[in-house]
Design an enzyme around this catalytic site. Structure first.
Site, PDB file in Angstrom:
ATOM      1  N   GLY A 158       0.797  -1.229   0.000  1.00 60.19           N
ATOM      2  CA  GLY A 158       0.000   0.000   0.000  1.00 60.19           C
ATOM      3  C   GLY A 158       0.822   1.267   0.000  1.00 60.19           C
ATOM      4  O   GLY A 158       0.365   2.307   0.464  1.00 60.19           O
ATOM      5  N   ASN A 215       1.537   3.029  -2.573  1.00 57.26           N
ATOM      6  CA  ASN A 215       0.812   3.974  -3.436  1.00 57.26           C
ATOM      7  C   ASN A 215      -0.438   4.510  -2.728  1.00 57.26           C
ATOM      8  O   ASN A 215      -0.763   5.694  -2.847  1.00 57.26           O
ATOM      9  CB  ASN A 215       0.438   3.319  -4.768  1.00 57.26           C
ATOM     10  CG  ASN A 215       1.627   3.253  -5.705  1.00 57.26           C
ATOM     11  OD1 ASN A 215       1.992   4.231  -6.331  1.00 57.26           O
ATOM     12  ND2 ASN A 215       2.274   2.097  -5.771  1.00 57.26           N
ATOM     13  N   LYS A 264     -16.684 -15.299  -7.946  1.00 54.09           N
ATOM     14  CA  LYS A 264     -16.249 -13.917  -8.187  1.00 54.09           C
ATOM     15  C   LYS A 264     -17.468 -12.993  -8.312  1.00 54.09           C
ATOM     16  O   LYS A 264     -17.457 -11.870  -7.819  1.00 54.09           O
ATOM     17  CB  LYS A 264     -15.437 -13.897  -9.485  1.00 54.09           C
ATOM     18  CG  LYS A 264     -14.820 -12.573  -9.815  1.00 54.09           C
ATOM     19  CD  LYS A 264     -13.708 -12.772 -10.827  1.00 54.09           C
ATOM     20  CE  LYS A 264     -12.943 -11.511 -11.048  1.00 54.09           C
ATOM     21  NZ  LYS A 264     -11.573 -11.734 -11.445  1.00 54.09           N
ATOM     22  N   MET A 267      -4.275  -7.129  -6.900  1.00 58.63           N
ATOM     23  CA  MET A 267      -3.726  -8.209  -7.726  1.00 58.63           C
ATOM     24  C   MET A 267      -4.818  -9.161  -8.231  1.00 58.63           C
ATOM     25  O   MET A 267      -4.736 -10.372  -8.021  1.00 58.63           O
ATOM     26  CB  MET A 267      -2.681  -8.990  -6.921  1.00 58.63           C
ATOM     27  CG  MET A 267      -1.520  -8.141  -6.428  1.00 58.63           C
ATOM     28  SD  MET A 267      -0.643  -7.315  -7.764  1.00 58.63           S
ATOM     29  CE  MET A 267       0.251  -8.719  -8.415  1.00 58.63           C
ATOM     30  N   ARG A 268      -5.801  -8.589  -8.914  1.00 55.42           N
ATOM     31  CA  ARG A 268      -6.927  -9.410  -9.313  1.00 55.42           C
ATOM     32  C   ARG A 268      -7.557  -8.804 -10.564  1.00 55.42           C
ATOM     33  O   ARG A 268      -7.674  -7.577 -10.657  1.00 55.42           O
ATOM     34  CB  ARG A 268      -7.926  -9.345  -8.154  1.00 55.42           C
ATOM     35  CG  ARG A 268      -8.901 -10.452  -8.064  1.00 55.42           C
ATOM     36  CD  ARG A 268      -9.551 -10.449  -6.697  1.00 55.42           C
ATOM     37  NE  ARG A 268      -8.708 -11.102  -5.707  1.00 55.42           N
ATOM     38  CZ  ARG A 268      -8.551 -12.415  -5.609  1.00 55.42           C
ATOM     39  NH1 ARG A 268      -9.207 -13.222  -6.402  1.00 55.42           N
ATOM     40  NH2 ARG A 268      -7.750 -12.924  -4.703  1.00 55.42           N
ATOM     41  N   LEU A 269      -7.939  -9.666 -11.508  1.00 59.13           N
ATOM     42  CA  LEU A 269      -8.628  -9.149 -12.697  1.00 59.13           C
ATOM     43  C   LEU A 269     -10.029  -8.715 -12.312  1.00 59.13           C
ATOM     44  O   LEU A 269     -10.689  -9.357 -11.502  1.00 59.13           O
ATOM     45  CB  LEU A 269      -8.734 -10.247 -13.763  1.00 59.13           C
ATOM     46  CG  LEU A 269      -7.556 -10.427 -14.714  1.00 59.13           C
ATOM     47  CD1 LEU A 269      -7.852 -11.577 -15.678  1.00 59.13           C
ATOM     48  CD2 LEU A 269      -7.286  -9.146 -15.500  1.00 59.13           C
ATOM     49  N   ILE A 270     -10.481  -7.631 -12.903  1.00 57.17           N
ATOM     50  CA  ILE A 270     -11.826  -7.120 -12.617  1.00 57.17           C
ATOM     51  C   ILE A 270     -12.828  -7.901 -13.477  1.00 57.17           C
ATOM     52  O   ILE A 270     -12.664  -8.007 -14.692  1.00 57.17           O
ATOM     53  CB  ILE A 270     -11.882  -5.607 -12.944  1.00 57.17           C
ATOM     54  CG1 ILE A 270     -10.830  -4.833 -12.133  1.00 57.17           C
ATOM     55  CG2 ILE A 270     -13.276  -5.047 -12.718  1.00 57.17           C
ATOM     56  CD1 ILE A 270     -10.907  -4.978 -10.653  1.00 57.17           C
ATOM     57  N   ASN A 310      -5.814   2.213 -13.077  1.00 57.51           N
ATOM     58  CA  ASN A 310      -4.803   1.318 -12.498  1.00 57.51           C
ATOM     59  C   ASN A 310      -3.413   1.877 -12.787  1.00 57.51           C
ATOM     60  O   ASN A 310      -3.222   2.595 -13.773  1.00 57.51           O
ATOM     61  CB  ASN A 310      -4.936  -0.076 -13.137  1.00 57.51           C
ATOM     62  CG  ASN A 310      -3.955  -1.080 -12.560  1.00 57.51           C
ATOM     63  OD1 ASN A 310      -3.748  -1.139 -11.340  1.00 57.51           O
ATOM     64  ND2 ASN A 310      -3.328  -1.860 -13.425  1.00 57.51           N
ATOM     65  N   HIS A 337       0.526   0.530 -13.452  1.00 51.93           N
ATOM     66  CA  HIS A 337       1.281  -0.690 -13.765  1.00 51.93           C
ATOM     67  C   HIS A 337       2.756  -0.321 -13.937  1.00 51.93           C
ATOM     68  O   HIS A 337       3.085   0.653 -14.623  1.00 51.93           O
ATOM     69  CB  HIS A 337       0.732  -1.320 -15.055  1.00 51.93           C
ATOM     70  CG  HIS A 337       1.418  -2.609 -15.384  1.00 51.93           C
ATOM     71  ND1 HIS A 337       1.138  -3.785 -14.734  1.00 51.93           N
ATOM     72  CD2 HIS A 337       2.412  -2.887 -16.260  1.00 51.93           C
ATOM     73  CE1 HIS A 337       1.920  -4.741 -15.201  1.00 51.93           C
ATOM     74  NE2 HIS A 337       2.701  -4.230 -16.132  1.00 51.93           N
TER      75      HIS A 337
END
Ligand code: GRF
Length: 188
Positions: free
Chosen positions: A12, A14, A65, A90-93, A107, A109
């Site tokens: 965390g 950021n 999900k 760390m998870r795809l939306i 996001n 990256h």
């Protein structure tokens, strides 16, 4: 004032940079909520310290999900969130979340996309021997780090840089760059 939710899974740093910039008056936003999918993550402590409410969950406690994203969307709606900032989430939306908030999720990256998407982007760049890497801020779509690019900043990799050196450079840039870009987006 825009109402912002930050999503994170890890340290965390950021998250902290954004919260500090709000407190310093550099970012004019209301950070209303942390959403975290890892109960042990350091970011949870940071939110508590800053007095920011958090929703911390374990995906394994949900049937699917769709089920946990339904709860996320309900919580975002209940808090009247305008903008969602992913900061090491760390998870795809999935469709449930994206359907409700597409175009309002950003996001960060740690590479110059479309190079080095996915996990361990800094390591990927270092191993590839590129001389320039960087940081990308982009809107989130259903893909892995594929959404429309908002802004990028380049960082040089010196011959003598170890992986840790590149990581340090990237994180320093990220903190400054994410807060600056966030403030620009909010102003527009
Ligand atoms: C950052 O490098 C960010 O680019 C990536 O995940 C990392 C999160 O670091 N998406 P932190 O939890 O903010 O320290």
């Amino acid at each position: 004032m825009k109402r912002v939710a930050i999503f994170a899974s890890g340290s965390g740093s950021n998250f902290q940079a954004i919260v500090d910039s709000v407190q310093a008056g550099h970012v004019h936003a209301d950070i209303c909520l942390l959403i975290c999918d890892k109960p042990q993550a350091k970011v949870v402590e940071r939110a508590a310290q800053a007095g920011i409410p958090s929703f911390v969950f374990s995906p394994k406690d949900y049937e699917s999900k769709v089920a946990f994203e339904t709860e996320i969307v309900e919580r975002l709606q209940a808090a009247n969130i305008d903008l969602i900032v992913l900061a090491g989430y760390m998870r795809l939306i999935g469709e449930t979340f994206l359907g409700a908030y597409e175009g309002k999720i950003i996001n960060i990256h740690p590479s110059l996309l479309p190079s080095f998407p996915g996990v361990d982007a800094i390591g990927q760049a270092h191993r590839a021997g590129v001389k320039v890497t960087g940081v990308t801020i982009h809107y989130v779509d259903a893909g892995m780090d594929t959404g429309p690019i908002i802004a990028q900043r380049a960082i040089e990799i010196e011959e003598t840089d170890q992986l840790e050196d590149v990581e340090r450079k990237i994180h320093e840039v990220e903190h400054q760059f994410y807060t600056e870009t966030l403030q620009k987006l909010i102003q527009d």
